[in-house]
Write an enzyme that holds these catalytic residues in place. Structure first.
Site, PDB file in Angstrom:
ATOM      1  N   ARG A  42      -3.933  -1.585  -3.713  1.00  0.00           N
ATOM      2  CA  ARG A  42      -2.592  -1.926  -4.210  1.00  0.00           C
ATOM      3  C   ARG A  42      -2.605  -2.361  -5.665  1.00  0.00           C
ATOM      4  O   ARG A  42      -1.604  -2.207  -6.361  1.00  0.00           O
ATOM      5  CB  ARG A  42      -1.966  -2.985  -3.291  1.00  0.00           C
ATOM      6  CG  ARG A  42      -2.797  -4.243  -3.153  1.00  0.00           C
ATOM      7  CD  ARG A  42      -2.374  -5.051  -1.934  1.00  0.00           C
ATOM      8  NE  ARG A  42      -2.834  -4.437  -0.690  1.00  0.00           N
ATOM      9  CZ  ARG A  42      -2.425  -4.803   0.517  1.00  0.00           C
ATOM     10  NH1 ARG A  42      -1.573  -5.792   0.654  1.00  0.00           N
ATOM     11  NH2 ARG A  42      -2.883  -4.190   1.597  1.00  0.00           N
ATOM     12  N   LYS A 101     -16.790  -5.189   4.024  1.00  0.00           N
ATOM     13  CA  LYS A 101     -16.454  -4.596   5.315  1.00  0.00           C
ATOM     14  C   LYS A 101     -17.685  -4.584   6.204  1.00  0.00           C
ATOM     15  O   LYS A 101     -18.807  -4.469   5.708  1.00  0.00           O
ATOM     16  CB  LYS A 101     -16.018  -3.128   5.115  1.00  0.00           C
ATOM     17  CG  LYS A 101     -14.650  -2.901   4.520  1.00  0.00           C
ATOM     18  CD  LYS A 101     -14.378  -1.394   4.401  1.00  0.00           C
ATOM     19  CE  LYS A 101     -13.075  -1.095   3.693  1.00  0.00           C
ATOM     20  NZ  LYS A 101     -11.878  -1.484   4.468  1.00  0.00           N
TER      21      LYS A 101
HETATM   22  N1  BES Z   1      -9.173   1.545   2.187  1.00  0.00           N
HETATM   23  C1  BES Z   1      -8.750   0.526   3.074  1.00  0.00           C
HETATM   24  C2  BES Z   1      -7.733   0.994   4.092  1.00  0.00           C
HETATM   25  C3  BES Z   1      -8.220   1.966   5.138  1.00  0.00           C
HETATM   26  C4  BES Z   1      -8.745   1.512   6.320  1.00  0.00           C
HETATM   27  C5  BES Z   1      -8.089   3.318   4.955  1.00  0.00           C
HETATM   28  C6  BES Z   1      -9.156   2.407   7.277  1.00  0.00           C
HETATM   29  C7  BES Z   1      -8.508   4.222   5.922  1.00  0.00           C
HETATM   30  C8  BES Z   1      -9.027   3.765   7.088  1.00  0.00           C
HETATM   31  C9  BES Z   1      -8.089  -0.611   2.289  1.00  0.00           C
HETATM   32  O1  BES Z   1      -8.575  -0.812   1.012  1.00  0.00           O
HETATM   33  C10 BES Z   1      -8.328  -1.866   3.064  1.00  0.00           C
HETATM   34  O2  BES Z   1      -9.454  -2.199   3.272  1.00  0.00           O
HETATM   35  N2  BES Z   1      -7.254  -2.511   3.468  1.00  0.00           N
HETATM   36  C11 BES Z   1      -7.344  -3.709   4.236  1.00  0.00           C
HETATM   37  C12 BES Z   1      -6.220  -4.616   3.799  1.00  0.00           C
HETATM   38  C13 BES Z   1      -6.299  -5.984   4.386  1.00  0.00           C
HETATM   39  C14 BES Z   1      -7.470  -6.728   3.809  1.00  0.00           C
HETATM   40  C15 BES Z   1      -5.015  -6.689   4.076  1.00  0.00           C
HETATM   41  C16 BES Z   1      -7.204  -3.349   5.705  1.00  0.00           C
HETATM   42  O3  BES Z   1      -6.420  -2.453   6.034  1.00  0.00           O
HETATM   43  O4  BES Z   1      -7.898  -3.930   6.517  1.00  0.00           O
HETATM   44 ZN    ZN Z   2     -10.280  -2.084   0.916  1.00  0.00          ZN
END
Ligand code: BES
Ligand code: ZN
Ligand code: ZN
Length: 493
Positions: free
Chosen positions: A347, A273
């Site tokens: 997931r 990230k």
């Molecule tokens: N933990 C994050 C989701 C999240 C984002 C929670 C912002 C709270 C605030 C999750 O693991 C994630 O990074 N999801 C990705 C999925 C994508 C790669 C399909 C996302 O939401 O960008």
């Molecule tokens: Zn994530």
């Protein structure tokens, strides 16, 4: 916070809080000329009981002060307003600098609904808004100190019953569990690796009718929990799965499985990230935190159902052993998934747990997860998304949530979008098309792991699990959502 209940004639404190409806001639529990006089004075300073407004009065010649706190119009009343109004009054009292506050509990005739619920909501508003996470900071000298003692003052002593005491204690216990869940999610990421979380969870077995089993790496391998293992493989901190069980004292009416995502830090892994996206990712275990909070609560209450809590913990890091985009993960039920982004890690933990939870033959299975950024885009930071196969429970969660001041909205799980998950190398891909229905496709992915006929609800708490601003009775930081609603749901089963 100490909580006490006394008759009005025995109250000797300095600051008293009274509630007032907008449009009423007198504040609640202060009838007659005294109340009318007060209302007249406050009207002069433009306080008529508006919701979220307060008014500070020096009611008597002595040092004692009265804080009136507004509930808004009677026609718009809902119980959650009591939490907010109570929190506003506490804030005002903190500013005065007192440690102990009395709150006038109205008579049952003056309010809609059960008086015990009203009193419980006063306590919740006070405890939840006084919460501070000060473990790593030194409070400033001029900073208002949270109220240490709350005294519920009853004008009508008939209401001062054992049932009232029980309701108030129940509200305090539940609020304590929420503060515990907030503490877990507010804790910085490095001091709370999976093993530490397991240790905290194990401590919950000391109270009530709870057992805790920690399933560590070797056993996860034997069980075939590839999701938890592969996501945890990029960190030197090994992953684990905590299985908590609550058995009711009497006959168990139903079995409920509650699963919570427990990523103790989500760096994204190799699909790393940007720093802005990582800032709050210590909170990526808030789902699991809510599950531990739920068991903290279950340690002190009776509910007529067997509850299994599954809290998978892992740190999502880009270490040498990390899963890679293009990898295929085999889950507990044998289904395989192609990894597109290692940042879609949650997931996989949930997939193992949904499949494992299904073998416990539950009447209801709920999973709670900070799962998708897309959910925040869709519903904002105060609404959680509900998706699943158990429409009755989804409808119930929306209604109960509103009473609890936790907000939910259903998103569809259309079979048509399952095609987004088609893969050429595995049973499915773990994500859909970029930027398209991210919360829904995550839900559709999870559905593949729910056993045949198991009623299931997925709660995406990516928005409300953490707030950067203070809400009415929720200070900035981890919120504890959706613990209050899940507890109320179980209590009502
Ligand atoms: N933990 C994050 C989701 C999240 C984002 C929670 C912002 C709270 C605030 C999750 O693991 C994630 O990074 N999801 C990705 C999925 C994508 C790669 C399909 C996302 O939401 O960008
Ligand atoms: Zn994530
Ligand atoms: Zn995550």
């Amino acid at each position: 916070m100490r909580i006490d209940l006394i008759a009005k004639k025995n109250w000797t404190g300095r600051v008293l809080v009274g509630f007032m409806f907008d449009g009423d001639k007198t504040p609640l529990a202060i009838p007659g000329d005294e109340g009318k006089g007060l209302a007249a004075v406050t009207a002069g300073e433009r306080f008529t009981g508006q919701f979220k407004k307060t008014s500070l009065l020096r009611a008597e010649a002595g040092a004692s002060k009265l804080i009136l706190t507004g509930l808004g119009k009677r026609s718009e009343f809902e119980l959650d307003r009591v939490r907010s109004a109570s929190a506003k009054a506490m804030k005002r009292a903190e500013e005065i600098g007192v440690e102990s506050v009395g709150v006038l509990v109205p008579d049952g005739k003056e309010v809609r609904g059960e008086l015990a619920d009203f009193a419980g909501a006063i306590v919740e508003g006070a405890i939840l808004s006084s919460y501070r996470f000060n473990k790593y900071r030194t409070p400033k000298l001029d900073e208002a100190k949270p109220i240490a003692e709350l005294i519920l003052v009853f004008a009508n002593t008939k209401n001062l019953s054992a049932a009232m005491r029980k309701a108030v204690d129940g509200a305090a216990v539940r609020s304590g569990a929420i503060c515990f869940a907030r503490d877990l999610a507010n804790e910085p990421p490095s001091p709370k690796p999976p093993e530490k979380m397991a240790e905290i969870a194990a401590g919950l077995a000391k109270k009530g009718r709870i057992t805790v089993q920690v399933i560590r790496k070797a056993e996860l391998e034997k069980l075939g929990m590839g999701g938890i293992l592969r996501v945890g493989a990029g960190s030197h901190q090994p992953p684990c799965l905590v299985h908590l069980t609550y058995t009711p004292a009497g006959k168990s009416k139903q079995t409920v499985v509650v699963i919570g995502k427990g990523i103790t830090f989500d760096s994204g892994g190799l699909s790393i990230k940007p720093w802005q996206g990582m800032e709050t990712m210590k909170d990526d275990m808030a789902g699991a935190g809510a599950v531990l909070g739920l068991f903290r609560w279950l340690g002190s209450v009776d509910v007529p159902v067997t509850v299994h809590g599954l809290a998978p913990f892992a740190e999502n890091m880009p270490g040498g052993g990390a899963q890679k985009p293009g990898d295929v993960i085999r889950h507990y039920n044998g289904k395989t998934a192609e990894v597109i982004s290692t940042d879609a890690e949650g997931r996989h933990l949930l997939a193992d747990c949904l499949a494992y939870g299904s073998t416990l033959k539950p009447d209801l299975m709920i999973d709670i997860a900070t799962l998708t950024g897309a959910c925040v885009v869709a519903l904002g930071d105060e609404y959680s998304a509900l998706l699943g196969t158990d429409q009755r429970t989804i409808d119930r969660l929306v209604v109960v949530g509103k009473q609890q001041g936790e907000f939910f909205w259903q998103l569809p799980l259309p079979a048509r979008y399952t095609s987004h998950l088609k893969s050429k190398v595995a049973d499915m891909k773990h994500t859909g098309k970029t930027g398209v229905a991210g919360t829904i496709t995550a839900g559709l992915f999870l559905k593949e792991f729910v056993g045949e006929g198991v009623p299931w609800v997925h709660i995406d708490i990516a928005g409300p699990s953490f707030t950067k601003e203070d809400w009415d009775y929720t200070p900035a930081g981890a919120t504890g959502v959706p613990l209050r609603t899940i507890a109320a749901l179980l209590k009502g089963m």
